[in-house]
Design a protein around this motif. Structure first.
Motif, PDB file in Angstrom:
ATOM      1  N   ASP A 148      -0.069   3.531   7.072  1.00 42.99           N
ATOM      2  CA  ASP A 148       0.525   2.201   7.174  1.00 42.99           C
ATOM      3  C   ASP A 148       0.111   1.543   8.489  1.00 42.99           C
ATOM      4  O   ASP A 148       0.090   2.177   9.539  1.00 42.99           O
ATOM      5  N   TYR A 176      -2.612   0.691   4.249  1.00 43.08           N
ATOM      6  CA  TYR A 176      -1.734  -0.336   3.700  1.00 43.08           C
ATOM      7  C   TYR A 176      -1.036  -1.086   4.830  1.00 43.08           C
ATOM      8  O   TYR A 176      -0.438  -0.472   5.721  1.00 43.08           O
ATOM      9  N   THR A 178       1.846  -3.337   6.166  1.00 46.28           N
ATOM     10  CA  THR A 178       3.234  -3.653   5.821  1.00 46.28           C
ATOM     11  C   THR A 178       3.889  -4.441   6.947  1.00 46.28           C
ATOM     12  O   THR A 178       3.443  -4.391   8.097  1.00 46.28           O
ATOM     13  N   LEU A 184       4.892  -4.459   1.343  1.00 47.55           N
ATOM     14  CA  LEU A 184       3.432  -4.365   1.277  1.00 47.55           C
ATOM     15  C   LEU A 184       2.840  -5.763   1.285  1.00 47.55           C
ATOM     16  O   LEU A 184       3.133  -6.587   0.417  1.00 47.55           O
ATOM     17  N   THR A 187      -4.068  -4.681   1.988  1.00 44.83           N
ATOM     18  CA  THR A 187      -4.754  -3.391   2.051  1.00 44.83           C
ATOM     19  C   THR A 187      -6.028  -3.534   2.883  1.00 44.83           C
ATOM     20  O   THR A 187      -6.631  -4.611   2.942  1.00 44.83           O
ATOM     21  N   PRO A 235      -1.077   1.864  -4.455  1.00 45.92           N
ATOM     22  CA  PRO A 235       0.235   1.857  -3.789  1.00 45.92           C
ATOM     23  C   PRO A 235       1.382   1.764  -4.787  1.00 45.92           C
ATOM     24  O   PRO A 235       1.254   1.132  -5.840  1.00 45.92           O
ATOM     25  N   LEU A 243       6.795  -0.526   0.303  1.00 41.55           N
ATOM     26  CA  LEU A 243       5.863   0.561   0.035  1.00 41.55           C
ATOM     27  C   LEU A 243       6.577   1.906   0.194  1.00 41.55           C
ATOM     28  O   LEU A 243       7.178   2.179   1.231  1.00 41.55           O
TER      29      LEU A 243
END
Length: 282
Positions: A148, A176, A178, A184, A187, A235, A243
């Motif tokens: 993350d 990912y 966030t 989320l 990406t 995800p 997420l």
């Protein structure tokens, strides 16, 4: 090192059998620890239960975990029944959470309850969360570990975080982005990071057209989505778009194979019924 062809695997089996008879355990240890975990897992299925335990005990710790995760449930259960609680605890606590959940799903509830108590508090909590999702759902099969990042991170900061997290090979290719509530928002691939200037932020390079699934989505939908969009990981978000985990392509392959096997068995059952009907009619 891959074992290669079927003939090479048979030769390995014969050689290990000879070494076992001669009790040359050091030579066996050197031999099997130089193989790929998948090859060792396949090799172990050719030996009886006692010899499997011997071979497993000769594996280095990291190799042992890799091999255990590659074994089918029957062989995993046989090994667990042969080990002390301390050894079982050591294996279960370092297994990837999704593989561990898959194992628990195959075991009787009474056994799972006992095994949960062998986990450390963090792993027990994680296991209980995954087991709390509906069977065959994205939540049940996901891995709650992922990379993350925050949108203000620079490329340098992102790469530094990835190094610190040291994710497994199948999860290193996609990160990912966030917000601070874990929603989320984008990406970033490893390729994006490698090809971008060090000072660029995630906000500048992230992809906001996100393909994702929810924890309640069926595992077959998850596998087909990974197959359709040709992604290495997908995800998983909860109902508030936070997420909570990822499903990787190797999990998708397992699901597709499982569904295909079930379809074959279903078709075979239908064919058998039709044959019996025609026979009785005549």
């Amino acid at each position: 090192m891959p074992a290669g062809t079927i003939n090479e695997m048979e030769e390995l089996q014969q050689k290990i059998n000879e070494l076992l008879e001669q009790k040359k355990f050091f030579e066996i240890k050197e031999l099997i620890n130089d193989l790929h975990p998948a090859d060792v897992a396949e090799l172990m299925t050719f030996f009886d239960r006692d010899d499997q335990v011997v071979l497993f005990r000769l594996l280095k710790k990291d190799m042992a975990i890799g091999v255990f995760e590659q074994l089918d449930f029957e062989h995993q259960e046989n090994l667990l029944n042969s080990f002390t609680d301390d050894k079982v605890s050591e294996i279960l606590n370092v297994m990837s959470p999704d593989d561990r959940t898959e194992l628990f799903d195959e075991l009787p509830a009474k056994v799972v309850k006992k095994l949960l108590f062998l986990l450390n508090p963090d792993q027990r909590k994680m296991a209980s969360i995954l087991l709390g999702y509906r069977e065959n759902s994205a939540g049940r099969i996901m891995n709650p570990g992922y990379i993350d990042l925050k949108e203000h991170y620079t490329v340098d900061q992102a790469l530094d975080r990835i190094r610190k997290l040291s994710p497994p090979e199948d999860m290193i290719y996609t990160a990912y982005v966030t917000d601070y509530q874990r929603h989320l928002i984008g990406t970033v691939t490893l390729r994006d990071l490698v090809l971008s200037s060090p000072e660029k932020t995630m906000k500048n390079i992230m992809n906001t057209d996100i393909i994702f699934v929810t924890t309640d989505d069926d595992q077959e939908l998850v596998a087909r989505t990974i197959q359709k969009y040709d992604v290495l990981s997908l995800p998983v978000v909860d109902h508030e778009q936070r997420l909570v985990g990822v499903v990787t392509v190797d999990d998708a392959i397992d699901i597709i194979e499982e569904e295909a096997t079930e379809d074959i068995h279903r078709l075979a059952a239908i064919q058998t019924t039709e044959d019996e009907y025609l026979h009785n009619s005549l």
